[in-house]
Structures are given as C-alpha cells and as structure tokens.
Design an enzyme around this catalytic site. Sequence first.
Site, PDB file in Angstrom:
ATOM      1  N   GLY A  54       6.993  12.674  22.434  1.00 36.02           N
ATOM      2  CA  GLY A  54       5.621  11.709  21.785  1.00 36.02           C
ATOM      3  C   GLY A  54       4.664  12.063  22.781  1.00 36.02           C
ATOM      4  O   GLY A  54       4.768  11.929  23.972  1.00 36.02           O
ATOM      5  N   GLN A  59      -3.649  10.183  26.103  1.00 34.70           N
ATOM      6  CA  GLN A  59      -2.837  10.922  27.147  1.00 34.70           C
ATOM      7  C   GLN A  59      -3.380  12.188  27.631  1.00 34.70           C
ATOM      8  O   GLN A  59      -2.830  12.789  28.495  1.00 34.70           O
ATOM      9  CB  GLN A  59      -1.270  10.976  27.011  1.00 34.70           C
ATOM     10  CG  GLN A  59      -0.676   9.392  26.815  1.00 34.70           C
ATOM     11  CD  GLN A  59       0.914   9.716  26.554  1.00 34.70           C
ATOM     12  OE1 GLN A  59       1.178   9.756  25.581  1.00 34.70           O
ATOM     13  NE2 GLN A  59       1.664   9.830  27.696  1.00 34.70           N
ATOM     14  N   CYS A 100       7.738   7.723  30.224  1.00 36.33           N
ATOM     15  CA  CYS A 100       6.121   8.057  29.518  1.00 36.33           C
ATOM     16  C   CYS A 100       5.746   9.000  30.249  1.00 36.33           C
ATOM     17  O   CYS A 100       5.675   9.473  31.568  1.00 36.33           O
ATOM     18  CB  CYS A 100       5.175   6.954  29.652  1.00 36.33           C
ATOM     19  SG  CYS A 100       3.738   7.166  29.261  1.00 36.33           S
ATOM     20  N   LEU A 101       5.091  10.181  29.544  1.00 35.43           N
ATOM     21  CA  LEU A 101       4.387  11.196  30.372  1.00 35.43           C
ATOM     22  C   LEU A 101       3.471  11.018  31.191  1.00 35.43           C
ATOM     23  O   LEU A 101       3.349  11.926  32.020  1.00 35.43           O
ATOM     24  CB  LEU A 101       4.179  12.607  29.148  1.00 35.43           C
ATOM     25  CG  LEU A 101       5.340  12.976  28.293  1.00 35.43           C
ATOM     26  CD1 LEU A 101       4.863  14.150  27.380  1.00 35.43           C
ATOM     27  CD2 LEU A 101       6.291  13.786  29.118  1.00 35.43           C
ATOM     28  N   HIS A 142       6.005   3.043  20.668  1.00 38.61           N
ATOM     29  CA  HIS A 142       5.522   3.333  22.305  1.00 38.61           C
ATOM     30  C   HIS A 142       3.984   4.338  22.094  1.00 38.61           C
ATOM     31  O   HIS A 142       3.050   3.765  22.871  1.00 38.61           O
ATOM     32  CB  HIS A 142       6.675   4.233  22.817  1.00 38.61           C
ATOM     33  CG  HIS A 142       6.033   4.720  24.219  1.00 38.61           C
ATOM     34  ND1 HIS A 142       6.856   4.633  25.311  1.00 38.61           N
ATOM     35  CD2 HIS A 142       5.105   5.556  24.633  1.00 38.61           C
ATOM     36  CE1 HIS A 142       6.146   5.248  26.228  1.00 38.61           C
ATOM     37  NE2 HIS A 142       5.292   5.879  26.015  1.00 38.61           N
ATOM     38  N   GLU A 143       3.979   4.989  21.180  1.00 35.74           N
ATOM     39  CA  GLU A 143       2.664   5.642  21.059  1.00 35.74           C
ATOM     40  C   GLU A 143       1.554   4.908  20.373  1.00 35.74           C
ATOM     41  O   GLU A 143       0.422   5.125  20.805  1.00 35.74           O
ATOM     42  CB  GLU A 143       2.754   7.147  20.190  1.00 35.74           C
ATOM     43  CG  GLU A 143       3.913   7.936  20.590  1.00 35.74           C
ATOM     44  CD  GLU A 143       3.715   8.545  21.866  1.00 35.74           C
ATOM     45  OE1 GLU A 143       2.893   8.562  22.630  1.00 35.74           O
ATOM     46  OE2 GLU A 143       4.794   8.583  22.605  1.00 35.74           O
ATOM     47  N   HIS A 146      -0.054   3.254  23.123  1.00 37.89           N
ATOM     48  CA  HIS A 146      -1.001   3.879  23.808  1.00 37.89           C
ATOM     49  C   HIS A 146      -2.584   3.836  23.092  1.00 37.89           C
ATOM     50  O   HIS A 146      -3.727   3.782  23.856  1.00 37.89           O
ATOM     51  CB  HIS A 146      -0.496   5.491  23.807  1.00 37.89           C
ATOM     52  CG  HIS A 146       0.255   5.724  25.075  1.00 37.89           C
ATOM     53  ND1 HIS A 146      -0.114   5.467  26.196  1.00 37.89           N
ATOM     54  CD2 HIS A 146       1.637   6.250  24.981  1.00 37.89           C
ATOM     55  CE1 HIS A 146       0.884   6.025  27.096  1.00 37.89           C
ATOM     56  NE2 HIS A 146       2.080   6.296  26.212  1.00 37.89           N
TER      57      HIS A 146
HETATM   58 ZN    ZN Z   1       3.656   7.089  26.833  1.00 37.27          ZN
END
Ligand code: ZN
Length: 181
Positions: A54, A59, A100-101, A142-143, A146
Amino acid sequence: MVHMVLPTPDNLGIVFYPEPVLRKQCVRVEAFDDALQAFTARMFELMHEADGIGLAAPQVGVPISLFVCNITGEPGVDDLVCVNPTFKALEGTADLEEGCLSLPEIGVTMRRATRALMAAQDVHGDPFEATGIDLMARVWQHEADHLVGKLIIDKMSDKDELANQRAIRTLEDQYKGNRGI
Ligand code: ZN
C-alpha cells in the site's frame, strides 16, 4: 477549492519520516485527468519496487486524498486505486505488526478493524464501494491514516517504543542531515 498541481511522475519518490508532508491533512482530489492517471501509475511502480502492499499520496510528497494498494503484490492484477476514501463501517478488531514504506526498519503492533466497508472513487472519478477483510481492511485503514497525517509510530506500546526508538532516531538524524542542519 484547492487544485493540487501534480509533479512530473519521474520526479516522484517515496519520502521518509519526519518529512512534514506526512503530517498534512490531505485535500480532496477534484481533477480526474491524465495527470492523475500518470501519478497513480507511478505510485504503483514505486510501491512494487519497494515490495510494499500500500502507498498513500503524501508518501510520495503530494498531500491529496488518494492511495494505491495491492495485497498480493502481483502488479497489474490486484492493483486498486482509492480516491477520496471514507469508511462506512468498521467491524471486528485484530492486532498485527505493521510496517510502513516511509518508516523503514520500524514495526508497530496496530489494532485494526478486521472488516471495512469503504466508499471511494476510482482513478476516473467513478464512485465505488468495497468490503475488505483482514489484511485488505488493515491496509486500507493504514493508508487512510496517512491521508489525515497519522503514522504507526503515533501510539506505540512501551514495548514497541523501546524496540523502535533507535530506528526512529536514525530517520530523524538522516532527515536533519539531508537538510544540512
Ligand atoms: Zn505507511
């Protein structure tokens, strides 16, 4: 109404905590044009390159209400674009460690709903509703976090705080270093 001018896709890259854009309240997407399609295509590329499942627009440095996901990691097959998403129902709970990226080397156990009914628009602006179960529901939540500037490190257990404090500090130091402070 805010119209966000999207950067050239080639110039996009994943940004890391504590980049301030990760803390922004994202604005609604109003223009469903070629630029948005190119933008989401590039987001999928970046997500797959990083082996993620995701990725939210902030991000990659753009605070608009949009995320992409693919829980199987198979490019093109299970790719899903969610624009201006909202949850109509969240049910059940489960705890699982998430990464998380934008927070490499960090893992936090998060309590999430196990079933999510989401209303969103696709990349063309067409509205849809979808139900996600377990991992799918988790990724969406999660997204969606963000998109309101929330990160997994915001509410950690003492155990997670201890386990992650070094990695968080390293990211903060790297950020200062990049900024020449
Ligand atoms: Zn994340």
